[in-house]
Design a protein around this motif. Structure first.
Motif, PDB file in Angstrom:
ATOM      1  N   GLY A 185       0.818  -1.211   0.000  1.00  0.00           N
ATOM      2  CA  GLY A 185       0.000   0.000   0.000  1.00  0.00           C
ATOM      3  C   GLY A 185       0.852   1.261   0.000  1.00  0.00           C
ATOM      4  O   GLY A 185       0.545   2.248  -0.687  1.00  0.00           O
ATOM      5  N   ILE A 186       1.932   1.216   0.773  1.00  0.00           N
ATOM      6  CA  ILE A 186       2.841   2.374   0.788  1.00  0.00           C
ATOM      7  C   ILE A 186       3.491   2.549  -0.576  1.00  0.00           C
ATOM      8  O   ILE A 186       3.609   3.676  -1.100  1.00  0.00           O
ATOM      9  N   GLY A 187       3.927   1.432  -1.181  1.00  0.00           N
ATOM     10  CA  GLY A 187       4.499   1.513  -2.516  1.00  0.00           C
ATOM     11  C   GLY A 187       3.506   2.045  -3.540  1.00  0.00           C
ATOM     12  O   GLY A 187       3.860   2.859  -4.413  1.00  0.00           O
ATOM     13  N   ALA A 188       2.248   1.578  -3.441  1.00  0.00           N
ATOM     14  CA  ALA A 188       1.224   2.051  -4.373  1.00  0.00           C
ATOM     15  C   ALA A 188       0.941   3.539  -4.167  1.00  0.00           C
ATOM     16  O   ALA A 188       0.674   4.282  -5.134  1.00  0.00           O
ATOM     17  N   ALA A 189       0.997   4.010  -2.907  1.00  0.00           N
ATOM     18  CA  ALA A 189       0.773   5.431  -2.637  1.00  0.00           C
ATOM     19  C   ALA A 189       1.884   6.276  -3.254  1.00  0.00           C
ATOM     20  O   ALA A 189       1.619   7.356  -3.832  1.00  0.00           O
ATOM     21  N   LEU A 190       3.129   5.801  -3.147  1.00  0.00           N
ATOM     22  CA  LEU A 190       4.225   6.526  -3.783  1.00  0.00           C
ATOM     23  C   LEU A 190       4.081   6.531  -5.304  1.00  0.00           C
ATOM     24  O   LEU A 190       4.342   7.547  -5.965  1.00  0.00           O
ATOM     25  N   PHE A 191       3.646   5.383  -5.871  1.00  0.00           N
ATOM     26  CA  PHE A 191       3.407   5.300  -7.312  1.00  0.00           C
ATOM     27  C   PHE A 191       2.317   6.282  -7.733  1.00  0.00           C
ATOM     28  O   PHE A 191       2.438   6.981  -8.759  1.00  0.00           O
ATOM     29  N   LEU A 192       1.247   6.370  -6.933  1.00  0.00           N
ATOM     30  CA  LEU A 192       0.149   7.309  -7.226  1.00  0.00           C
ATOM     31  C   LEU A 192       0.631   8.751  -7.172  1.00  0.00           C
ATOM     32  O   LEU A 192       0.274   9.581  -8.032  1.00  0.00           O
ATOM     33  N   ALA A 193       1.481   9.048  -6.177  1.00  0.00           N
ATOM     34  CA  ALA A 193       1.967  10.432  -6.047  1.00  0.00           C
ATOM     35  C   ALA A 193       2.836  10.824  -7.238  1.00  0.00           C
ATOM     36  O   ALA A 193       2.733  11.952  -7.752  1.00  0.00           O
ATOM     37  N   LEU A 194       3.686   9.904  -7.689  1.00  0.00           N
ATOM     38  CA  LEU A 194       4.566  10.224  -8.817  1.00  0.00           C
ATOM     39  C   LEU A 194       3.793  10.350 -10.125  1.00  0.00           C
ATOM     40  O   LEU A 194       4.010  11.285 -10.910  1.00  0.00           O
ATOM     41  N   CYS A 195       2.878   9.408 -10.368  1.00  0.00           N
ATOM     42  CA  CYS A 195       2.150   9.414 -11.641  1.00  0.00           C
ATOM     43  C   CYS A 195       1.086  10.508 -11.695  1.00  0.00           C
ATOM     44  O   CYS A 195       0.641  10.897 -12.791  1.00  0.00           O
ATOM     45  N   SER A 196       0.667  10.988 -10.530  1.00  0.00           N
ATOM     46  CA  SER A 196      -0.362  12.038 -10.530  1.00  0.00           C
ATOM     47  C   SER A 196       0.168  13.344 -11.097  1.00  0.00           C
ATOM     48  O   SER A 196      -0.604  14.180 -11.584  1.00  0.00           O
ATOM     49  N   LEU A 197       1.479  13.534 -11.033  1.00  0.00           N
ATOM     50  CA  LEU A 197       2.054  14.748 -11.600  1.00  0.00           C
ATOM     51  C   LEU A 197       1.759  14.842 -13.098  1.00  0.00           C
ATOM     52  O   LEU A 197       1.505  15.926 -13.629  1.00  0.00           O
TER      53      LEU A 197
END
Length: 396
Positions: A14-26
């Motif tokens: 979940g933490i990894g997915a949250a970081l992935f979401l933060a990066l791709c949201s840009l």
């Protein structure tokens, strides 16, 4: 996967997915809300890829189809497809694993059609006048690239799964080996403890029986025959001193490995019989046949069985009646028979032992059976007899 480990894995993913979401949201915020939806779905698929691989594959398909239905361009979040396909072979069950491989082929076909046909039309490029051969070539190239990437991800996951399974098998084999060695060690220790317990019983019980008999005789003869009492006390001192030495040897074996401590042999039977006779028991020894070689363990068994049989006769039998000790030799081994009269009023079968648990009869039986022989104990017509058969063995 246990509940606690699944919870930990879900938190980490979940933490990894949250970081992935933060990066791709840009990138997604620049493209609009449609790209944000796609990124959220791909992030959810990544969060579930190890604890619920089948659900992760379904969510990834939903995200890819949503992206194609919304006619969105390729974006960084599409990398999640490769990670999910990898997870199906690395962590999924057998059906999910094959569904992942099938998804790699189907996804490659859909990606090639979408990028080569659907998206150009959506961008306003008409099909009329388009170089068909060039479009087909582009589709084939896109299909090959997508298939190669997805199948490569699936293959890498399968390889990781195989290596992990091999390591797990090695770990389990090592655990099984350690458990087996521990069980063997406990068995050896238990056997050694039983052997030392038998020796302790034989030494202490025999010596105490002699001491008690001599003490009773000294007590009755103290007034009328002081010299007899003095002899009895001397016998008590000698027997107690010998018993103390034997007990020290046994205690030494408890601290160190067995091997240096001396063990009784057949030649020690003379001293044993003389000691019991000195305690007031009329032992009539008979030995028939020619002796055959016995191993050290078999000689110990014979000695201890004779010792325990005479001790039982001294403690529970009629000390006024003679006790017969017969050793019958033949080429196959020796038969030891000890017969004594039961004590007055002792109508109970001595083979059954007194109400409190004892170890004499079971100890003799165990010694005979460990030597490969047989043992029997029975009472009849006012007498009690033990008969042990010890087979011959090359002397050590």
């Amino acid at each position: 996967m246990t509940t606690s480990s699944a919870r930990t894995t879900l938190v980490v993913d979940g933490i990894g997915a949250a970081l992935f979401l933060a990066l791709c949201s840009l990138y997604a915020f620049v493209g609009g809300w449609q790209d944000v939806v796609v990124v959220v779905l791909f992030s959810a698929a990544l969060a579930l890829r190890r604890v619920a691989t089948g659900a992760s594959l379904a969510v990834a398909w939903l995200a890819a189809c949503t992206q194609m239905l919304l006619l969105r361009d390729l974006q960084p979040a599409d990398v999640a497809v490769f990670l999910v396909v990898y997870a199906t072979s690395a962590h999924g069950t057998r059906p999910v694993r094959w569904w992942g491989l099938g998804s790699a082929g189907a996804g490659a076909v859909l990606a090639a059609l979408y990028l080569a046909v659907v998206q150009p039309v959506a961008d306003g490029i008409p099909l009329a006048g388009v170089d068909v051969l060039g479009r087909i070539t582009l589709g084939v190239i896109l299909f090959g690239a997508a298939l190669a990437g997805l199948v490569l991800a699936w293959t890498v996951g399968l390889l990781v799964r195989t290596v992990r399974g091999a390591r797990e098998q090695q770990r389990r084999a090592e655990l099984d080996r350690r458990e087996r060695e521990h069980a063997e060690y406990r068995y050896v220790v238990e056997q050694e403890r039983s052997r030392i317990a038998r020796d302790m019983h034989d030494v202490v019980a025999h010596s105490l029986a002699v001491v008690i008999a001599q003490a009773d005789g000294a007590r009755f003869a103290a007034r009328t025959r002081p010299e007899a009492a003095s002899e009895a006390l001397a016998t008590i001192s000698g027997v107690a001193r010998d018993a103390l030495g034997d007990v020290r040897l046994l205690l030494g074996e408890l601290r160190h490995r067995e091997g240096a401590a001396p063990q009784p042999v057949l030649d020690d039977l003379d001293a044993l019989v003389a000691q019991v006779r000195g305690a007031g028991l009329d032992v009539r020894r008979t030995e028939r046949g020619e002796r055959v070689p016995l191993g050290a363990g078999h000689q110990i068994a014979v000695y201890r069985i004779v010792q325990e049989g005479l001790t039982n006769a001294l403690r529970h039998g009629d000390v006024a009646a003679p006790v017969s000790l017969d050793l019958d030799w033949d080429p196959a081994g020796v038969t030891v028979a000890i017969r004594n009269a039961l004590g007055a009023g002792d109508g109970r079968d001595p083979a059954e032992g007194p109400p409190a648990p004892r170890h004499g009869i079971p100890g003799m039986r165990e010694r005979a059976e460990l030597a490969g022989g047989t043992f029997a104990a029975e009472s009849a017509d006012g007498s009690f007899a033990v008969v042990a058969r010890i087979p011959a063995q090359v002397g050590a």
